[in-house]
Design a protein around this motif. Structure first.
Motif, PDB file in Angstrom:
ATOM      1  N   ALA A   1       0.843  -1.408   0.201  1.00  0.00           N
ATOM      2  CA  ALA A   1       0.416   0.128  -0.118  1.00  0.00           C
ATOM      3  C   ALA A   1       0.612   1.087  -0.066  1.00  0.00           C
ATOM      4  O   ALA A   1       1.707   1.663   1.094  1.00  0.00           O
ATOM      5  N   VAL A   2       0.712   2.394  -1.307  1.00  0.00           N
ATOM      6  CA  VAL A   2       1.220   3.584  -1.093  1.00  0.00           C
ATOM      7  C   VAL A   2       0.112   5.090  -0.941  1.00  0.00           C
ATOM      8  O   VAL A   2      -0.543   4.366  -2.046  1.00  0.00           O
ATOM      9  N   ASP A   3       0.389   5.668  -0.031  1.00  0.00           N
ATOM     10  CA  ASP A   3      -0.657   6.604   0.004  1.00  0.00           C
ATOM     11  C   ASP A   3      -0.077   7.140  -0.582  1.00  0.00           C
ATOM     12  O   ASP A   3       0.664   7.824  -0.465  1.00  0.00           O
ATOM     13  N   GLY A   4      -1.207   8.386  -1.658  1.00  0.00           N
ATOM     14  CA  GLY A   4      -0.647   9.283  -2.401  1.00  0.00           C
ATOM     15  C   GLY A   4      -1.860   9.898  -2.772  1.00  0.00           C
ATOM     16  O   GLY A   4      -3.002   8.701  -3.287  1.00  0.00           O
ATOM     17  N   ASP A   5      -1.445  11.430  -3.483  1.00  0.00           N
ATOM     18  CA  ASP A   5      -2.508  12.133  -4.169  1.00  0.00           C
ATOM     19  C   ASP A   5      -2.281  11.565  -5.767  1.00  0.00           C
ATOM     20  O   ASP A   5      -0.946  12.268  -6.374  1.00  0.00           O
ATOM     21  N   THR A   6      -3.088  11.019  -6.728  1.00  0.00           N
ATOM     22  CA  THR A   6      -2.885  11.020  -7.845  1.00  0.00           C
ATOM     23  C   THR A   6      -2.544  11.929  -8.997  1.00  0.00           C
ATOM     24  O   THR A   6      -2.295  12.063 -10.034  1.00  0.00           O
ATOM     25  N   THR A   7      -2.837  13.103  -8.533  1.00  0.00           N
ATOM     26  CA  THR A   7      -2.848  15.115  -8.691  1.00  0.00           C
ATOM     27  C   THR A   7      -1.260  15.311  -8.946  1.00  0.00           C
ATOM     28  O   THR A   7      -1.336  16.578  -8.685  1.00  0.00           O
ATOM     29  N   VAL A   8      -0.902  14.905  -7.583  1.00  0.00           N
ATOM     30  CA  VAL A   8       0.270  15.125  -7.054  1.00  0.00           C
ATOM     31  C   VAL A   8       2.057  14.316  -8.410  1.00  0.00           C
ATOM     32  O   VAL A   8       2.385  13.565  -8.135  1.00  0.00           O
ATOM     33  N   PRO A   9       2.379  15.026  -9.265  1.00  0.00           N
ATOM     34  CA  PRO A   9       3.292  14.126 -10.027  1.00  0.00           C
ATOM     35  C   PRO A   9       4.290  13.300  -9.052  1.00  0.00           C
ATOM     36  O   PRO A   9       4.652  12.445  -9.891  1.00  0.00           O
ATOM     37  N   ALA A  10       4.883  14.255  -8.245  1.00  0.00           N
ATOM     38  CA  ALA A  10       5.694  13.622  -7.847  1.00  0.00           C
ATOM     39  C   ALA A  10       5.192  11.886  -6.563  1.00  0.00           C
ATOM     40  O   ALA A  10       6.187  11.270  -6.971  1.00  0.00           O
ATOM     41  N   ASP A  11       4.301  11.875  -6.533  1.00  0.00           N
ATOM     42  CA  ASP A  11       3.380  10.741  -5.919  1.00  0.00           C
ATOM     43  C   ASP A  11       4.021  10.386  -7.157  1.00  0.00           C
ATOM     44  O   ASP A  11       3.837   8.822  -6.507  1.00  0.00           O
ATOM     45  N   VAL A  12       2.553  10.374  -8.098  1.00  0.00           N
ATOM     46  CA  VAL A  12       2.870   9.430  -9.298  1.00  0.00           C
ATOM     47  C   VAL A  12       4.341   8.751  -9.119  1.00  0.00           C
ATOM     48  O   VAL A  12       4.384   7.712  -9.518  1.00  0.00           O
TER      49      VAL A  12
ATOM     50  N   VAL B   1      -9.732  14.696 -11.463  1.00  0.00           N
ATOM     51  CA  VAL B   1      -8.708  14.083 -11.206  1.00  0.00           C
ATOM     52  C   VAL B   1      -8.481  12.781 -12.386  1.00  0.00           C
ATOM     53  O   VAL B   1      -7.154  12.266 -12.210  1.00  0.00           O
ATOM     54  N   ARG B   2      -9.557  12.251 -13.140  1.00  0.00           N
ATOM     55  CA  ARG B   2      -9.311  10.937 -14.049  1.00  0.00           C
ATOM     56  C   ARG B   2      -8.063  11.874 -15.493  1.00  0.00           C
ATOM     57  O   ARG B   2      -7.295  10.909 -15.363  1.00  0.00           O
ATOM     58  N   SER B   3      -8.500  12.849 -15.332  1.00  0.00           N
ATOM     59  CA  SER B   3      -7.296  13.860 -16.540  1.00  0.00           C
ATOM     60  C   SER B   3      -6.051  13.633 -15.837  1.00  0.00           C
ATOM     61  O   SER B   3      -5.126  13.339 -16.803  1.00  0.00           O
ATOM     62  N   ARG B   4      -5.973  14.763 -15.047  1.00  0.00           N
ATOM     63  CA  ARG B   4      -4.201  14.781 -13.943  1.00  0.00           C
ATOM     64  C   ARG B   4      -3.694  13.551 -13.923  1.00  0.00           C
ATOM     65  O   ARG B   4      -2.835  13.483 -14.089  1.00  0.00           O
ATOM     66  N   GLY B   5      -4.234  12.670 -13.503  1.00  0.00           N
ATOM     67  CA  GLY B   5      -4.080  11.375 -13.396  1.00  0.00           C
ATOM     68  C   GLY B   5      -3.395  10.177 -13.685  1.00  0.00           C
ATOM     69  O   GLY B   5      -2.415  10.184 -14.038  1.00  0.00           O
ATOM     70  N   THR B   6      -4.148  10.549 -15.196  1.00  0.00           N
ATOM     71  CA  THR B   6      -3.947   9.511 -16.286  1.00  0.00           C
ATOM     72  C   THR B   6      -2.374  10.135 -16.573  1.00  0.00           C
ATOM     73  O   THR B   6      -1.383   9.924 -17.100  1.00  0.00           O
ATOM     74  N   ALA B   7      -2.420  11.519 -16.810  1.00  0.00           N
ATOM     75  CA  ALA B   7      -1.647  12.887 -17.198  1.00  0.00           C
ATOM     76  C   ALA B   7      -0.233  12.541 -16.421  1.00  0.00           C
ATOM     77  O   ALA B   7       1.436  11.752 -17.470  1.00  0.00           O
ATOM     78  N   ALA B   8      -0.617  12.477 -15.077  1.00  0.00           N
ATOM     79  CA  ALA B   8       0.580  11.738 -14.296  1.00  0.00           C
ATOM     80  C   ALA B   8       1.700  10.169 -14.365  1.00  0.00           C
ATOM     81  O   ALA B   8       2.854  10.158 -13.680  1.00  0.00           O
ATOM     82  N   VAL B   9       0.411   9.548 -14.916  1.00  0.00           N
ATOM     83  CA  VAL B   9       1.462   8.636 -15.309  1.00  0.00           C
ATOM     84  C   VAL B   9       1.711   8.114 -15.871  1.00  0.00           C
ATOM     85  O   VAL B   9       2.807   7.200 -15.961  1.00  0.00           O
ATOM     86  N   SER B  10       2.186   8.976 -17.760  1.00  0.00           N
ATOM     87  CA  SER B  10       2.148   8.679 -18.319  1.00  0.00           C
ATOM     88  C   SER B  10       3.208   9.261 -18.583  1.00  0.00           C
ATOM     89  O   SER B  10       3.922  10.513 -18.024  1.00  0.00           O
ATOM     90  N   PRO B  11       4.159   8.690 -19.505  1.00  0.00           N
ATOM     91  CA  PRO B  11       5.294   9.281 -19.992  1.00  0.00           C
ATOM     92  C   PRO B  11       5.149  10.390 -20.060  1.00  0.00           C
ATOM     93  O   PRO B  11       4.726  10.928 -21.059  1.00  0.00           O
ATOM     94  N   PRO B  12       6.094  11.380 -21.018  1.00  0.00           N
ATOM     95  CA  PRO B  12       6.506  12.904 -21.018  1.00  0.00           C
ATOM     96  C   PRO B  12       6.245  12.195 -22.930  1.00  0.00           C
ATOM     97  O   PRO B  12       6.890  11.706 -23.678  1.00  0.00           O
TER      98      PRO B  12
END
Length: 103
Positions: free
Chosen positions: A46-57, A92-103
C-alpha cells in the motif's frame, strides 16, 4: 509481474488489486488512503499518495512492469453534475492519467 494500481481503493481498483494479487503478481496499491484498505494484505504493498501530484505518482510508478489506472470520483454522478464534487477535483481522471503517462 510488478503492477501498480492507481486509484486502488475504489470499487474497480480494489477488484483489480485483489485479482492481480490473487494471481501472484506483486501489486502496489496507490490511493489517498491505500494503507487503510490494503495495510497488511499479503501480496499488496500500500502506498498513500495523490494522483494529482506528479511526484507522488512518479515515486509509485518506479520499478513497475505495468500500470492500471482506475481513478475516478466515488460520489453519485448526478450530485457531482449538479453541485460539483465535495472532495475530489473534477479533473482527477485526466490529471491522474497524465501523471502516470510518460512525457
Amino acid at each position: 509481474m510488478k503492477v501498480l494500481v492507481v486509484g486502488a481503493t475504489g470499487g474497480s481498483g480494489r477488484a483489480a488489486a485483489e485479482a492481480l494479487a490473487g494471481r501472484g503478481h506483486e501489486v502496489t496499491a496507490f490511493a489517498r488512503r491505500a494503507s487503510t484498505v490494503f495495510g497488511g494484505r499479503a501480496g499488496v504493498r500500500a502506498v498513500d499518495g495523490d494522483t494529482t501530484v506528479p511526484a507522488d505518482v512518479g515515486h509509485a510508478v518506479q520499478g513497475q512492469d505495468a500500470v492500471v489506472v482506475t481513478v475516478g470520483i466515488s460520489e453519485h454522478p448526478l450530485r457531482v453534475r449538479l453541485l460539483g464534487s465535495s472532495g475530489t477535483p473534477l479533473e482527477v481522471r485526466s490529471r491522474g492519467t497524465a501523471a502516470v503517462s510518460p512525457p
